[in-house]
Design a protein around this motif. Structure first.
Motif, mmCIF file in Angstrom:
data_model
loop_
_atom_site.group_PDB
_atom_site.id
_atom_site.type_symbol
_atom_site.label_atom_id
_atom_site.label_comp_id
_atom_site.label_asym_id
_atom_site.label_seq_id
_atom_site.Cartn_x
_atom_site.Cartn_y
_atom_site.Cartn_z
ATOM 1 N N GLU A 72 0.037 4.257 -0.027
ATOM 2 C CA GLU A 72 -0.531 5.376 0.730
ATOM 3 C C GLU A 72 -0.379 5.175 2.240
ATOM 4 O OE1 GLU A 72 -4.540 6.008 -0.526
ATOM 5 O OE2 GLU A 72 -3.974 6.077 -2.633
ATOM 6 N N ASN B 233 0.864 -1.179 0.000
ATOM 7 C CA ASN B 233 0.000 0.000 0.000
ATOM 8 C C ASN B 233 0.898 1.225 0.000
ATOM 9 O OD1 ASN B 233 -1.811 2.049 0.436
ATOM 10 N ND2 ASN B 233 -2.728 1.158 2.270
ATOM 11 N N GLU C 255 -0.618 11.168 8.745
ATOM 12 C CA GLU C 255 -1.851 11.860 9.117
ATOM 13 C C GLU C 255 -2.348 11.396 10.483
ATOM 14 O OE1 GLU C 255 -4.764 11.459 5.997
ATOM 15 O OE2 GLU C 255 -3.430 12.376 4.521
ATOM 16 N N GLN D 58 1.675 7.925 4.016
ATOM 17 C CA GLN D 58 0.915 9.173 4.119
ATOM 18 C C GLN D 58 -0.197 9.041 5.174
ATOM 19 O OE1 GLN D 58 -0.919 10.472 0.457
ATOM 20 N NE2 GLN D 58 -1.741 12.327 1.399
ATOM 21 N N ALA D 59 -0.879 7.896 5.229
ATOM 22 C CA ALA D 59 -1.937 7.656 6.224
ATOM 23 C C ALA D 59 -1.328 7.634 7.620
ATOM 24 C CB ALA D 59 -2.657 6.344 5.927
#
Length: 163
Positions: A7, A5, A14, A10-11
């Motif tokens: 992302e 994955n 966050e 980035q997740a």
């Protein structure tokens, strides 16, 4: 194995940013809670000190005013039910001349009235009120006690308007 994955980084960033923000808020709340608890403790200590001081003044005045209204006798105020003065009850004890010391609930109507007046005037000596309504206060009093009542009332007419 499985697919990667792209992302996730980035997740993660966050979620970490949100976690750090919420954690900072939690620390602020915990600090504020400690500050408030310290303030409450300080206020309670000051309240206890001030209440005890005021209580002792009222108690002294009550003993004096009782003797004036009854032309003798003894009276006292005592804390009941708790060691903490902010949660304790207050018992009114009265001994008119020639009688035994007992709770105010065992006195006659006139004696109760005179005892209550001694307490009222004792409070006024500590904290005068601008006015006071005394409705039918003389009803349970005989002529002699009405005269005693009016004599002590004259001491307070400079600071309090009586109706």
């Amino acid at each position: 194995a499985g697919s990667i994955n792209m992302e996730a980084i980035q997740a993660y960033e966050e979620h970490k940013k949100r976690f750090d923000f919420i954690n900072l808020q939690l620390e602020d709340l915990q600090t504020t809670q400690k500050d408030i608890q310290a303030l409450i403790s300080k206020l309670e200590a000051e309240s206890r000190k001030l209440f005890k001081k005021t209580f002792e003044k009222v108690r002294e005045n009550f003993q004096k005013n009782f003797q004036v209204l009854f032309k003798g006798g003894e009276a006292d105020l005592q804390f009941t039910e708790s060691q903490d003065v902010l949660e304790a009850g207050i018992e009114i004890i009265a001994k008119p001349p020639g009688k035994q010391m007992r709770s105010i609930s065992l006195l006659s109507g006139g004696e109760k009235c005179m005892t209550a007046l001694a307490l009222l005037f004792s409070i006024f000596e500590v904290k005068p009120a601008p006015f006071c309504i005394l409705d039918e206060v003389d009803a349970p009093l005989d002529e002699t006690n009405v005269e005693r009542f009016t004599e002590i009332l004259k001491r307070f007419i400079e600071t309090t308007q009586f109706i």
